[in-house]
Design an enzyme around this catalytic site. Structure first.
Site: not given
Ligand code: GLC
Length: 570
Positions: A230, A292
């Protein structure tokens, strides 16, 4: 509805500005085949997939109960978004304990059973790992905020305010307003890239690194096949705390100035951590790291694989996901992914829990089903690993809240009405046409849209022309056709602005051509001179839009509105 309305999408809009176009011949992957190559990874938002105990919130047992469906669909792995104990401010992305399961989702025994049952069906389980921040209720932060001298005092990003008061600089949270919150016990501010309740960890502290790496070992020992990392580009911030410059005039959905993220995102030190993470996961054979990775261009994305392929195996290709429905644009994106990713395998996706569903983003209200088939084809037939999101395969639409009182995702409250939050793409999986779509016997935590009466698994399972049947056929082809498994990609008919065509070729197997009509008008394409040299080549249809004419030869492929044709060259 406007495209990309939420906060992360604004971030994407900001960052994807620098498109790089390239087109040189295509590389082929001649390395040993790992399970995640050419795989289909299915993202599950556990609150919304299946509720086994009637409390209106999905759970791990619910996922286990639906493994047969996932096997039948043909997925290789499921990535489950966080189900650790959490105050649920950010619905699980605010973790209070990295080694347990939130009771609303089940127990560690339920998790072990899910992994074991999935294994029997040849489905791997990928965890979401949030390294950038914890919950403010995590014992580490509770200790860290208690004084300037406690053992965890340096585990988070603490700084003094400006002389005379006020936060250290102008940095903004991705979720609105200042990224700094004052802690009276320390008379200092802590940094949070996301919600106030999500303090950023200090990744320059070796104790933080080793604590997080140990939690990852804990889950790999329990059998997880890898991690989706993440917010992995947000780990570091400028040590000099320089103000972010204004990116462009005006204000964002939260009413804040629009700043760059040059001092708060994608700092070079991220790559040191990615190398460490790769070495760590290499301790356990067959594990994969998905990132991500919202990045400004393909060059930055390429770096995520590592110069020596020693970082992430599968950083998400956000260059691909957020584009207008244009043959030219997708041609250039496919070429970029083939030629500029440092030999890495692209990870394509359209949908996830942070962005409006592709059905809603790309649909024109007339040809929605045909457009969804087109997108599925773009996702499954190029050389890539494909990431899909629950419900995408049946054509679930966004169901945004109509009133601020109904909003659950906090950014929807902070930014209302310009930012309605991410509830719309997180509604319950639509299993059948009954009340609450068969998701729960109780009251679902988010409402099911009326369209669930016809858009649901049960209705689509028996229908040869449904989107679900289309997905199953595509995934089967991706996994069983030699050319589609790992053949090279070559773009064909490259001046055509209406139809995107390409060819997949693998040694010892017939070539496969794919043609996708990006217009609402019928089109005919001639690929005879482009593919395999001059001459007429016969085609055997592998897949075509329901009801479409059969194209028998490369010189005359006929496509209906947003039609798709996949055929083997004889
Ligand atoms: C990432 C996740 C998202 C979350 C953010 C903070 O972008 O995909 O859903 O709100 O991280 O953890």
């Amino acid at each position: 509805m406007p495209i990309l309305t939420n906060a992360l999408s604004s971030r994407v809009r900001l960052l994807v500005a620098g498109l790089v176009v390239g087109c040189i011949p295509i590389a082929s992957a001649a390395e040993p085949v790992e399970w995640w190559q050419n795989a289909v990874v299915y993202e599950i938002y556990p609150r919304s997939f299946a509720d086994s105990n009637g409390d209106g919130v999905g759970d791990l047992k619910g996922i286990t109960q639906h493994l047969a469906y996932l096997q039948e669909l043909g997925v290789d792995a499921i990535w489950i978004t966080p189900f650790y104990p959490s105050p649920q401010v950010d619905f699980g992305y605010d973790i209070a304990d990295y080694r347990a399961i939130d009771p609303q989702y089940g127990t560690l025994a339920d998790f072990d059973r899910l992994v074991a049952e999935a294994k029997k069906r040849n489905i791997r389980v990928i965890m979401d790992m949030v390294l950038n921040h914890t919950s403010d209720r995590h014992p580490w932060f509770v200790e860290s905020r208690s004084s300037r001298t406690n053992p965890k005092a340096d585990w988070y990003m603490w700084h003094d305010g400006k002389p005379g008061g006020g936060p250290p600089n102008n940095w903004e949270s991705i979720f609105g307003h200042s990224a700094w919150t004052f802690e009276p016990k320390r008379s200092q501010f802590y940094y949070h890239a996301f919600y106030t309740e999500q303090p950023d960890l200090n990744w320059r502290n070796p104790e933080v690194r080793s604590a997080m790496y140990d939690t990852m070992r804990f889950w790999m020992k329990r059998g997880v096949a890898g991690f989706r990392l993440d917010a992995i580009t947000s780990l570091f911030e400028d040590p000099q705390l320089r103000d972010e410059p204004v990116a462009r005039p005006g204000v964002n959905s939260y009413g804040d100035p629009i700043l760059t993220r040059q001092y708060t995102d994608n700092l070079p030190e991220c790559h040191d951590v990615l190398k460490e993470l790769r070495r760590l996961t290499n301790e356990f054979p067959g594990r994969v790291l998905i990132g991500e990775t919202y990045l400004p261009n393909i060059k930055e994305l390429a770096k995520m694989y590592g110069a020596h392929k020693d970082e992430l195996q599968l950083p998400m290709d956000t260059q691909f996901a957020f584009n207008p429905l244009s043959a030219d644009v997708f041609r250039s994106k496919l070429r970029d992914a083939e030629t500029q990713l440092n030999g890495g395998l692209p990870l394509f996706f359209f949908d996830n829990h942070d962005n409006p569903r592709s059905w809603t983003r790309f649909g024109d209200h007339k040809n929605d089903a045909a457009i969804a088939r087109l997108l599925a084809t773009l996702l499954m037939t190029p050389r890539c690993t494909a990431l899909m999101y629950y419900g995408e395969e049946i054509g679930m639409e966004n169901n945004d809240p109509k009133r601020i009182e109904d909003v659950r995702d906090p950014i929807g409250k902070i930014g209302w009405p310009r930012e309605k939050g991410r509830d719309g793409e997180r509604t319950p999986m639509q299993w059948d046409g009954s009340a609450h779509a068969g998701f729960t016997t109780g009251t679902p935590w988010l409402p099911v849209p009326p369209s669930a009466a016809s858009i649901n698994v049960k209705a689509e399972e028996g229908d040869p022309d449904s989107l679900l049947t289309w997905y199953k056929a595509l995934i089967r082809l991706k996994k069983t056709n030699r050319a589609l498994e790992d053949g090279t990609d070559t773009m064909l008919d490259t001046e055509n602005t209406k139809v995107l065509s390409w060819m997949r070729q693998a040694a010892g197997a017939p070539a496969v051509v794919v043609s996708v009509n990006f217009t609402a008008q019928p089109q005919t394409v001639n690929l005879a001179n482009d593919a395999l040299g001059a001459g007429t080549h016969k085609l055997k249809t592998l897949l075509k839009t329901p009801g479409a004419a059969d194209s028998l030869s490369l010189d005359q492929i006929q496509l209906g509105p947003f039609g798709v044709y996949v055929g083997e060259v004889q």
